[in-house]
Scaffold this active site. Structure first.
Site, short mmCIF file in Angstrom:
data_model
loop_
_atom_site.label_atom_id
_atom_site.label_comp_id
_atom_site.label_asym_id
_atom_site.label_seq_id
_atom_site.Cartn_x
_atom_site.Cartn_y
_atom_site.Cartn_z
N LYS A 55 -5.08 16.82 -7.84
CA LYS A 55 -4.01 16.93 -6.83
C LYS A 55 -3.18 15.64 -6.87
O LYS A 55 -3.66 14.58 -6.49
CB LYS A 55 -4.60 17.11 -5.43
CG LYS A 55 -3.52 17.55 -4.45
CD LYS A 55 -3.72 17.07 -3.04
CE LYS A 55 -3.24 15.68 -2.76
NZ LYS A 55 -1.79 15.46 -2.87
N GLU A 81 -10.91 4.24 -5.36
CA GLU A 81 -10.15 3.04 -5.74
C GLU A 81 -9.09 2.89 -4.66
O GLU A 81 -8.13 3.65 -4.61
CB GLU A 81 -9.58 3.26 -7.14
CG GLU A 81 -9.32 1.97 -7.86
CD GLU A 81 -7.94 1.46 -7.54
OE1 GLU A 81 -7.84 0.61 -6.63
OE2 GLU A 81 -6.99 1.92 -8.16
N CYS A 131 -1.94 -1.78 -6.22
CA CYS A 131 -3.07 -2.19 -5.39
C CYS A 131 -3.64 -3.53 -5.86
O CYS A 131 -4.37 -4.18 -5.13
CB CYS A 131 -4.13 -1.11 -5.34
SG CYS A 131 -4.50 -0.48 -6.96
N GLU A 161 -1.99 -5.23 3.29
CA GLU A 161 -1.36 -5.01 2.00
C GLU A 161 0.15 -4.78 2.24
O GLU A 161 0.52 -3.89 3.00
CB GLU A 161 -1.99 -3.74 1.42
CG GLU A 161 -1.84 -3.54 -0.03
CD GLU A 161 -2.65 -2.33 -0.53
OE1 GLU A 161 -3.00 -1.44 0.27
OE2 GLU A 161 -2.91 -2.27 -1.73
P1 ADP Z 1 -0.36 6.31 0.32
O1 ADP Z 1 -0.37 5.79 1.72
O2 ADP Z 1 -0.20 5.28 -0.72
O3 ADP Z 1 0.55 7.50 0.09
P2 ADP Z 1 -2.63 8.03 0.58
O4 ADP Z 1 -4.04 7.60 0.63
O5 ADP Z 1 -2.03 8.60 1.82
O6 ADP Z 1 -1.83 6.79 0.03
O7 ADP Z 1 -2.42 9.09 -0.58
C1 ADP Z 1 -3.11 9.10 -1.82
C2 ADP Z 1 -3.40 10.53 -2.23
O8 ADP Z 1 -4.29 11.10 -1.24
C3 ADP Z 1 -2.17 11.44 -2.25
O9 ADP Z 1 -2.33 12.38 -3.29
C4 ADP Z 1 -2.24 12.13 -0.90
O10 ADP Z 1 -1.55 13.37 -0.86
C5 ADP Z 1 -3.74 12.32 -0.76
N1 ADP Z 1 -4.22 12.52 0.63
C6 ADP Z 1 -3.69 12.07 1.77
N2 ADP Z 1 -4.42 12.46 2.84
C7 ADP Z 1 -5.45 13.20 2.35
C8 ADP Z 1 -6.56 13.91 2.92
N3 ADP Z 1 -6.77 13.90 4.23
N4 ADP Z 1 -7.42 14.53 2.09
C9 ADP Z 1 -7.23 14.52 0.76
N5 ADP Z 1 -6.21 13.89 0.15
C10 ADP Z 1 -5.32 13.24 0.92
#
Ligand code: ADP
Length: 480
Positions: free
Chosen positions: A173, A248, A282, A384
């Site tokens: 995803k 990560e 990161c 960050e």
């Molecule tokens: P950022 O703040 O850098 O966008 P995120 O941790 O929100 O980082 O996003 C990293 C990845 O995790 C993206 O692919 C995002 O769609 C996905 N993501 C965000 N929330 C969830 C969740 N609750 N469960 C699974 N994947 C998620």
């Protein structure tokens, strides 16, 4: 408008509920296309396909997997310019940086194509003459791979290449901001000839897709790169079925320059570690600790390098810093500077950005910035930033700087500049970080373990460590 599809069981499909979301250019706001807004049932279909494919894929020889990965590698390399263009349009990084990322992404595929053949077991001397002990390694099973927007190609390949090499099948995803690079990589993966269902790509609703992956017992491993907050959520969800996890997460890298360092090299390293992807990595250095004896000289050198950097749309020639990903990101960077200034911090260079688009959520650019007169309680010293800001803090002693550098919940990367071998080794050992760049501002490569201490994550990606993350160890006790 171009309508993209996601890749499930070897077919390009729309979301089962027909809904889509739009992908836009962060520099201009231009709509690049629509992408399926996949939901729970699409994730389920992918898991089903991956589970079915696992039964055959896990039984293929390493040579077969290696050959397919090599083909994928060659296709990525030969489509380097096309992928880079897609990446710059949806992510914003300058074209030459996007091309470098494509090659970095490809290097994981090449490396794991080779490593696929080296999944060795072990025989252990038995404790009785009529026993033999055999240790083998098997692919863990169906893997859920969730990736972020800052490295749209490399985070896909850093997860998929070792997973596929080890005999696992994958449901990936990508981040909603950057699915087009992932879609292009999957088109090439299809062209390489991987069997149906071995690698699936589901775009769309993160929480639904995430929950579907987490709730399904057939998914045996989650590999995630993203924020610490989401990582913690996934860790809690994974406990239900004790899924294997590689996380990560965020970082807050210290960059330490001693008075015996080669200052030109240190400034060069500072630029490499801070401004790649406009500071949105990161492992970007977030706090610069510079020995008081060379503090002023370091700043003069740094300033002269930064004033030459060009900020603008990454598709244009000669741009060094593209836009930040969105308005929220811009506001966070601004907040870090305002907070520092309100508490006595001083802006030595830059300190502002601009909104260069008619579109509300796009076109946010920031100038390279240097801050000084900082205190440990400021936001920028604790969070960050994900932007092109260099906060510089003077220090006197080794003890003091190690204490400050370790004073964070993060522990991903740290950088140390010194010409003393013994100091370099001592400080590297004292830093509570998974990666230390010792006189090196760019430590990431395919063959090395990438990952963090503390709340920066669990496990390592890259090198043979990255392969082990997708393997279970099986011990067979043989009675003769
Ligand atoms: P950022 O703040 O850098 O966008 P995120 O941790 O929100 O980082 O996003 C990293 C990845 O995790 C993206 O692919 C995002 O769609 C996905 N993501 C965000 N929330 C969830 C969740 N609750 N469960 C699974 N994947 C998620």
């Amino acid at each position: 408008m171009k309508e993209y599809k996601m890749f499930i069981d070897g077919k390009w499909v729309a979301a089962s509920n027909g809904s889509v979301f739009l992908v836009t250019n962060p520099a201009t706001g231009e709509v690049l296309g629509s992408v399926p807004n996949g939901c729970n049932s699409d994730a389920k279909n992918s898991i089903e396909a991956a589970d079915k494919a696992f039964k055959l894929w896990s039984k293929t020889t390493a040579n077969v997997r290696s050959e397919l990965l090599k083909k994928w590698f060659e296709l990525i390399v030969s489509h380097k310019k096309e992928i880079a263009k897609i990446m710059t349009s949806e992510q914003g990084k300058p074209l030459q940086e996007a091309e470098a990322e494509v090659m970095y992404a490809a290097s994981f595929v090449e490396w794991y194509a080779e490593e696929a053949k080296r999944v060795y077991g072990e025989t252990i001397p038995a404790w009785k003459t009529d026993k033999r002990i055999l240790v083998t390694k098997q692919p863990v099973g169906v893997v859920g791979a969730i990736t972020p927007w800052n490295f749209p190609a490399a985070m896909i390949t850093r997860k998929l290449a070792p997973a596929l090499a080890s005999g696992c099948t994958v449901v990936a995803k990508p981040a909603p901001q950057t699915p087009l690079t992932a879609i292009k990589l999957f088109e090439l993966l299809e062209k390489a000839g991987f069997p149906n269902g071995v690698a699936n790509l589901v775009t769309g609703n993160a929480e639904e897709i995430g929950a579907a992956l987490m709730d399904d017992k057939r998914v045996r491993k989650i590999t995630f790169t993203g924020s610490t907050d989401v990582g913690k959520k996934l860790m809690a969800q994974a406990s239900n079925s004790v899924k294997r996890l590689s996380l990560e997460l965020g970082g807050h890298a210290p960059f330490i320059v001693f008075d015996d360092a080669d200052l030109d090299k240190a400034v060069e390293g500072a630029l490499a570690s801070k401004f790649r992807n406009c500071g949105q990595t990161c492992i970007a250095s977030n706090r610069f600790y510079v020995h008081e004896k060379i503090f002023d000289t370091f700043i003069v050198k740094l300033k002269s390098m930064l004033t030459g950097l060009k900020v603008g749309n990454g598709t244009e020639e000669g741009i060094d810093l593209g836009p930040v990903i969105d308005k929220k990101s811009y506001e966070k960077i601004s907040r870090h500077i305002e907070d520092a200034v309100a508490r006595g911090g001083e802006v030595l260079l830059g300190g502002s950005g601009f909104h260069g688009s008619e579109v509300e959520d796009a076109g946010y650019f920031f100038y390279p910035t240097i801050l000084s007169n900082l205190t440990e309680d400021m936001l920028i010293m604790n969070e960050e930033t994900f932007g092109p800001i260099i906060p510089v803090i003077p220090f006197k002693t080794e003890e003091e700087v190690v204490k400050s550098a370790n004073n964070t919940n993060y522990g991903l990367a740290a950088y140390v500049y010194t010409n003393s071998l013994s100091r370099g080794i001592k400080i590297s050992e004292a830093l509570e970080y998974g990666i230390v760049g010792l006189n090196d501002g760019a430590p990431s490569t395919a063959q090395t373990p990438f990952g963090g201490f503390k709340e920066s994550g669990i496990g390592r990606e890259g090198g043979h460590y990255g392969m082990e993350a997708f393997l279970e160890i099986k011990y067979v006790s043989i009675g003769l």
